[in-house]
Write a protein that holds these residues in place. Structure first.
Motif, PDB file in Angstrom:
ATOM      1  N   SER A  66     -18.892   6.846 -48.812  1.00 29.37           N
ATOM      2  CA  SER A  66     -17.710   6.928 -47.954  1.00 29.37           C
ATOM      3  C   SER A  66     -17.002   5.576 -47.832  1.00 29.37           C
ATOM      4  O   SER A  66     -17.614   4.521 -47.946  1.00 29.37           O
ATOM      5  CB  SER A  66     -18.103   7.445 -46.562  1.00 29.37           C
ATOM      6  N   MET A 109     -17.268  11.983 -42.078  1.00 31.70           N
ATOM      7  CA  MET A 109     -16.931  10.847 -42.932  1.00 31.70           C
ATOM      8  C   MET A 109     -15.432  10.791 -43.218  1.00 31.70           C
ATOM      9  O   MET A 109     -14.831   9.708 -43.261  1.00 31.70           O
ATOM     10  CB  MET A 109     -17.715  10.933 -44.243  1.00 31.70           C
ATOM     11  N   VAL A 115     -15.824   9.738 -49.591  1.00 28.52           N
ATOM     12  CA  VAL A 115     -16.869  10.730 -49.351  1.00 28.52           C
ATOM     13  C   VAL A 115     -16.973  11.772 -50.459  1.00 28.52           C
ATOM     14  O   VAL A 115     -18.065  12.254 -50.772  1.00 28.52           O
ATOM     15  CB  VAL A 115     -16.657  11.403 -47.970  1.00 28.52           C
TER      16      VAL A 115
END
Length: 262
Positions: A174, A19, A126
């Motif tokens: 994210s 991510m 994230v």
């Protein structure tokens, strides 16, 4: 248990790296604060929680599920539910329980004080997916243990759910750009970053929506779904009106936020 811990840490690290790289390559929204400062404090809170939780509860979720299984407690054991059905129903019901727990933490003022630490992040990426106050983590675990005991959810189902919940939380928080076509298809079943970003809007009616962490069906079924933020994803303000200064993103400030109104 050591193998389970290794799997969980490996999945956490893998999803975090994927991510993080994706956010760099294809970000959805411009960040307002220095990433290194936020990441240091957000991940510092994650490590603090990981250290404190095992020392404050005699059982964590998977270990407690073994205790329940060995004593044949809960509805699934009393009904002699097959292993595969215990796994499927356990995953679904735990995800629904997390949805309602999340909703209660927004509606009950004392619980909102704890949960607003998560929402006080003025950017969303994230690391926001793991930014929770320790007391909220502790209460969440107690609720999870109660659900495991009442239903008799198997250790396998609990372990798989814990891994999925952690990974999906990092994914849907994210700051990645997905095409509208892919997002529309995914959010029919799972919570996407664009869907969950609405939940972190500074507008309270949007904050009080899209509570799901993994499956998106609960928000649709229980009337808490909002498709898009009214200000648009690129221009929407993230966070809450309280704790807007940059210093409030430090680890010590986050720990004290439930106990302050300034």
């Amino acid at each position: 248990m050591s193998q389970q811990s290794l799997i969980r840490i490996s999945v956490f690290t893998l999803v975090l790296v994927i991510m993080a790289v994706w956010e760099i390559k294809r970000p959805k929204k411009r960040l307002n604060q220095p990433k290194l400062y936020r990441w240091t404090n957000n991940l510092g809170l994650v490590f603090l929680n990981s250290f404190l939780l095992p020392f404050t509860l005699p059982f964590l979720a998977v270990g407690f599920a073994y205790l329940v299984q060995n004593n044949q407690l809960g509805l699934f054991h009393w009904l002699n539910v097959p292993t595969w059905l215990n796994l499927v129903c356990g995953l679904l019901l735990l995800d629904m329980a997390i949805y309602w727990q999340h909703r209660l933490f927004h509606k009950i003022p004392l619980l909102w004080r704890l949960h607003r630490v998560h929402h006080a992040d003025q950017d969303i990426d994230v690391t926001t997916g793991s930014r929770f106050h320790f007391i909220e983590i502790w209460l969440s675990m107690l609720i999870k243990l109660a659900a495991i005991a009442a239903l008799g959810i198997s250790p396998l189902a609990v372990f798989v759910f814990e891994v999925i919940l952690n990974a999906s939380s990092m994914f849907n928080h994210s700051n990645i750009a997905l095409s509208h076509r892919i997002d529309d298809r995914l959010r029919k079943w799972i919570v996407t970053p664009d869907m969950h970003r609405v939940h972190h809007s500074i507008h309270r009616n949007e904050t009080d929506s899209n509570y799901g962490f993994c499956l998106s069906i609960w928000d649709r079924w229980f009337g808490s779904y909002i498709s898009q933020p009214k200000d648009g994803h690129e221009k929407m303000a993230i966070g809450i009106n309280l704790f807007r200064s940059a210093k409030e993103q430090s680890l010590l400030k986050m720990i004290s936020q439930p106990f302050r109104n300034k």
